[in-house]
Enzyme design. Structure first.
Site, PDB file in Angstrom:
ATOM      1  CD  GLU A 207      -2.150  -0.439  -9.810  1.00  0.00           C
ATOM      2  OE1 GLU A 207      -0.951  -0.729  -9.911  1.00  0.00           O
ATOM      3  OE2 GLU A 207      -2.947  -1.081  -9.114  1.00  0.00           O
ATOM      4  CG  HIS A 245      -2.467  -4.175  -7.439  1.00  0.00           C
ATOM      5  ND1 HIS A 245      -1.755  -3.077  -7.858  1.00  0.00           N
ATOM      6  CD2 HIS A 245      -1.571  -4.955  -6.786  1.00  0.00           C
ATOM      7  CE1 HIS A 245      -0.507  -3.190  -7.464  1.00  0.00           C
ATOM      8  NE2 HIS A 245      -0.364  -4.321  -6.817  1.00  0.00           N
TER       9      HIS A 245
END
Lengths: 286, 379, 286, 379
Positions: A207, A245
């Site tokens: 990611e 995150h």
């Protein structure tokens, strides 16, 4: 084989008496994981889900020979819990806890290195070797024994990807965690998967943020002979915003999905744009 | 968490890192008064939580007292990258012999703090690192030992050649490192660190970012937060334990897990739609969180459909379903809801939603396509 | 052979431009020690006694391949100087400096262990392998090449003892230092002397305080096959008074000379009460 | 460097370690006033820098206000192991459920700090360690990590069983460790640490020793020094860079190096004499230090001879000889001087002393025997 966890894993649960700790102890036991002990200071002597609870990791290890630990304690105590596991001689520590201060992770990882302890996480779903052991919080139903190694910075996206390995199943699935500083990198897992005879193909789920994917791509190009597939989340993420995150942020224009996809492509990694495409791609290569 | 230059400089000053004489102003007359106290010429600097204010005209020098008010008037109220300038720092104008860069941050790959320094200060350090990496000094810091005096001194010698200045630099760098650790920073930066005409070191600019994960143990940081620079809905979401970022599309989405949420957004785009937001309901879900998530998304008038994509792990699908039902009971929700709930307790969730108007899907692609189609119909 | 230092020692002097650093650089060079570099921040580019001076240990090691360092910097900076040497890859660090804060020594020694660096001292006279190399401040005239290994917590007393090895001379003489916390213990040296074919007999020069002598006695009993002689200073020292050395103190009734002499005797170590007796005793055993 | 209980408790209190309510008194009426303020009963504790004051009668309880003055009068002025009691601590009388020992010191053999705790508190911990070592808990502390919360908690659980109290203990132990490090202590000790009737932990006694080598970076400790408990000549010597300890014999000695100085004393005794002192002139000698050393030794009227034993290394024999000559020039020295100077620049020293009345020897035994003989002659 498989990597990190298997039938020989003797698991200790740190923070076993909490809501999540207790719930996932039951789930892991139901899955067949050999959960041998739990730790919650002050609750020693109790049993949770049939697992004996101890006041300290040292006592738990002495009594049960636990060789791996999974941590569910609150963020402010997780760093200390990892150190307690390391000092007690545990060689694999999976830290599920989210929100661990970066400097606590930095310190714990530095100590782990000098003790040859592997830390997975923090802020990770854990590790599962389907059919052998589940040391994590992933739903069992998404995983099947098989030959695809999956390594991912994400949680639920990992389940989604794993569920799409189709008839090939998974050798081991490792959620390395979404924090900026984590104990186990993509490269650490790629090495293990490359050496694991049971793993026939590898999926990297990356990611935005950092450059762990770029370094993984370099490693794949140089050392990995097995087919590797890559998925990158965050192509539509705006810059300078933390996407859930702590580690998922495009800052100063670096850490973009485009860069990572480009790195994967130039390393010969097969890019998956839709999770459900994975099955056919595996069929094509295996 | 980012803080303003003037706040960072106050912290520097408390730590013993020298900064210019300066005062904060929120109106032109205040700026003039500050300039009188400090002495001319002064530099007026917009206080905004984005980079590139210099290029945007947010930093200007005033030679005469009569110019101060007019320049302050130009800068205050200015819009820099979407943020309105409401505060101004009036700073003494320092004679500069040399400019340096000094910063401490976490090196993700090395998993430890690093000190970064360069004789090319006052410019974009990322640019310097890309174009002339040989101008960057990078010192790895053993987190168990901290920055060692000899390490700082060696950097000081490299930048300043002179032993006396290297000693001054060492003391400054050690203070900066102590600050970085004691307040759980993710970045501390002095750019430029200047050698003044008087031959001493001075932090001409200051930047401090705090590690969001460590804010719980630094209540002293709360008062530094500039809520005006944050999206109110993002604050509301955070307070509810949700992670929400507003985007410009019309497909609202509620997903569990940041990775899956991004993947869902990416897939909406891939299938011809535009995501209206990023929203991660987080690990430990509860029906209440879902209600809040729905409210936040629906407050965006662009939203034409809500896509709920849950792969249950710690998150239990029945909690999500419960929340959806509760939200529908509490408010009259006009837009269609597409829900795809798999994983932990998915069967129970299915049963709960059986009689509701929520559209169900089992595959992610199916759910996304359905949502994109509904959004297009509604426009 | 010999231990710790010899003709292959390429010595760096930290604090070379100070009074003591400069003086002993000349003395060590005159003795024949291969002094290759000096370090004093800000004085890089100079020469002291014909030795090039650098601004940092890293630069000095890069330019001269120094493999040992001797430290003369003031007490407040000695801990950092040791760490600088360790980080630059030096494997033997002799810290002459007296008055180093105990916690600085503790920290430096902890780091040295993880880097496989040996620290001798602090607060020690250094190491001499007569005829080969002198890495210390001892007067050359007291030493002769030979076969007796001497290890001592003291400075001048060591010279006195060494001067009394008579015709046997010394293989290596190690002054381990008089501080409570030191990098190299009696046992460390006993191991090396036992393994050194050139060393035929060993003299341990102990003093009041701590129990390093008692542990050395145990080690001698178990592992040392060569003749061992022991001298203990401080039989007339009053309790609870620090006798010059930070480590030389009888506290809470422990660390007395009597205890140490008893431990030596029961380990079969030949006790020397007057330094000048050593010569005849060596003659009797060798 | 040792400090008094009342000083250590003030530091504990600043650090957040709970201590009883108490006040210092230097006269009986002051003690009475303190007792009134604190509330009866109180405990009166002599403040002296030696152990064993309890056995010597220096700690007494006063139930009634009228007893406070008389008991204070008994304790003040008392002589405990050669030290006069001039200060008294008046302390609240605490109800005690359990007594523990808690201390942090440096383990010389392990070269790291250790935390020592025991459920056998309030007694001589050295005794406990010798007789019932199983009652001692010893935790090695990695100096690069410090005391870790889990380590402290595990000790707390072992001593107190209860989780709530273990948490209180953890916090207290971590504060004690921080204090140990921040102030460069060689020992911090709470004996006893008590569990009060109210169910909380309290430091009933407090002991702090500072590392003498680190005092230079703790100027704040200077004001804590009790000069009245130190031998004035030892202070004078220390200020001159000498290490001097007075003994009871008549052979004064000046030696370079602590080991050689002790060995010289031992040899004096072995050859039938009695050393008058320990004196190490230290590493970097200068003629001035010799002059001071001579003056200090000669101020002891018992001294009948001065034995100078120097094995030159860092110390240069010519500096020593120079000092001897200078001392003789400055004062009329009556006692004979025996000098044995070998090592660095011994030849020059020899030349310098050639015409002086100083008796020379080349062997240590020879010099010692000569000095002992002269001392006997002079008695």
């Amino acid at each position: 084989m498989s990597i990190l966890v298997d039938k020989n894993t003797r698991l200790l649960v740190q923070g076993i008496t909490g809501r999540d700790g207790a719930f996932h102890t039951r789930m892991m036991k139901e899955y067949g994981t050999n959960v041998v002990a739990g730790v919650t200071p002050g609750k020693g002597g109790q049993e949770i889900e049939g697992v004996p609870v101890f006041n300290s990791v040292e006592q738990a290890v002495k009594a049960t020979d636990a060789n791996a630990s999974i941590i569910f304690v609150p963020a402010g105590f997780a760093g200390d819990a990892i150190l307690e596991a390391i000092f007690a001689g545990i060689k694999l520590v999976v830290c599920v806890t989210e929100g661990v201060p970066t400097l606590d992770a930095v310190r714990a990882i530095a100590v782990a290195r000098t003790h040859n302890t592997r830390i997975v996480g923090p802020n990770c779903p854990g590790v599962i070797s389907p059919g052998k052991a589940k040391v994590g919080i992933m739903p069992a139903s998404a995983f099947q024994p098989g030959c695809v190694g999956v390594v991912s910075r994400s949680g639920t996206l990992t389940y989604e990807i794993a569920a799409n390995t189709g008839e090939f199943g998974q050798s081991t699935v490792v959620g390395i965690g979404g924090d900026p500083v984590i104990g186990t990198s993509f490269i650490d897992c790629l090495k293990m998967f490359q050496d694991d005879p049971e793993t026939k193909a590898i999926v990297i789920v990356g990611e935005i943020g950092g450059n762990d994917e770029e370094r993984a791509a370099e490693f794949v190009q140089q050392y990995v002979t097995k087919p590797v597939f890559g998925f990158i989340a965050g192509q539509t993420a705006p810059p300078d915003k933390r996407m859930g995150h702590a580690g998922a942020i495009i800052s100063a224009g670096s850490g973009t999905a485009e860069e990572k996809i480009r790195a994967f492509q130039s390393a010969g990694i097969d890019i998956i744009y839709e999770p459900e495409q994975l099955t056919e791609r595996l069929r094509a290569k295996l | 968490m980012k803080i303003h230059e003037y706040q960072a400089k106050a912290i520097f000053s408390d730590t013993g890192i020298p900064v210019p004489r300066e005062k904060l102003a929120t109106a032109p007359p205040e700026a003039k008064k500050a300039a009188e106290e400090i002495g001319l010429p002064v530099v007026l600097k917009a206080q905004v939580l984005v980079g590139g204010r210099g290029k945007a005209g947010g930093v200007k020098k005033a030679e005469k007292l009569e110019d101060v008010e007019s320049i302050a008037g130009q800068i205050l109220g200015m819009n820099i990258k979407g943020l309105e300038v409401t505060k101004l720092l009036v700073s003494e104008c320092v004679a500069i012999k040399a400019e340096f860069y000094l910063g401490i941050t976490i090196d993700r790959a090395r998993r430890k703090p690093v000190l970064i320094a360069s004789a090319a200060g006052g410019v974009d350090i990322e640019e310097v690192a890309k174009k002339t990496p040989e101008k960057i000094i990078k010192i790895e810091i053993n987190p168990l030992l901290g920055l060692l005096p000899f390490q700082a001194r060696n950097v000081g010698m490299a930048l300043l050649s002179e032993a006396k200045l290297a000693t001054e630099f060492t003391s400054l760098a050690l203070k900066l490192y102590r600050l970085f650790i004691q307040r759980d920073c993710s970045l501390v930066e002095i750019n430029p660190l200047v050698l003044t005409g008087g031959g001493t070191l001075l932090a001409l600019d200051a930047k401090i970012n705090f590690d969001d994960n460590a804010l719980f143990r630094h209540p002293e940081n709360e008062s530094l937060r500039d809520l005006s620079s944050e999206e109110p809905k993002e604050i509301e979401a955070k307070n509810a334990g949700l992670s929400y970022i507003k985007l410009s599309g019309n497909v609202g989405c509620i997903v569990n897990g940041a990775g899956l949420a991004m993947a869902t957004m990416d897939l909406i785009k891939r299938f011809g739609g535009e995501p209206a937001n990023f929203l991660d309901v987080g690990g430990s879900s509860s029906p209440e969180k879902m209600v809040t998530a729905m409210r936040i998304i629906l407050s965006d008038p662009s939203v034409r459909v809500i896509l709920v994509n849950i792969f249950g792990g710690i998150t239990r699908c029945d909690d999500i379903a419960q929340g959806l039902i509760q939200a529908k009971n509490e408010a009259d929700i006009k837009v269609p809801i597409v829900a795809r709930l798999v994983g932990t307790n998915a069967d129970r969730a299915c049963a709960l939603l059986a009689d509701s108007p929520v559209l169900s899907a089992t595959k992610m692609s199916e759910a996304v396509k359905l949502a994109v189609a509904r959004a297009k119909e509604a426009e």
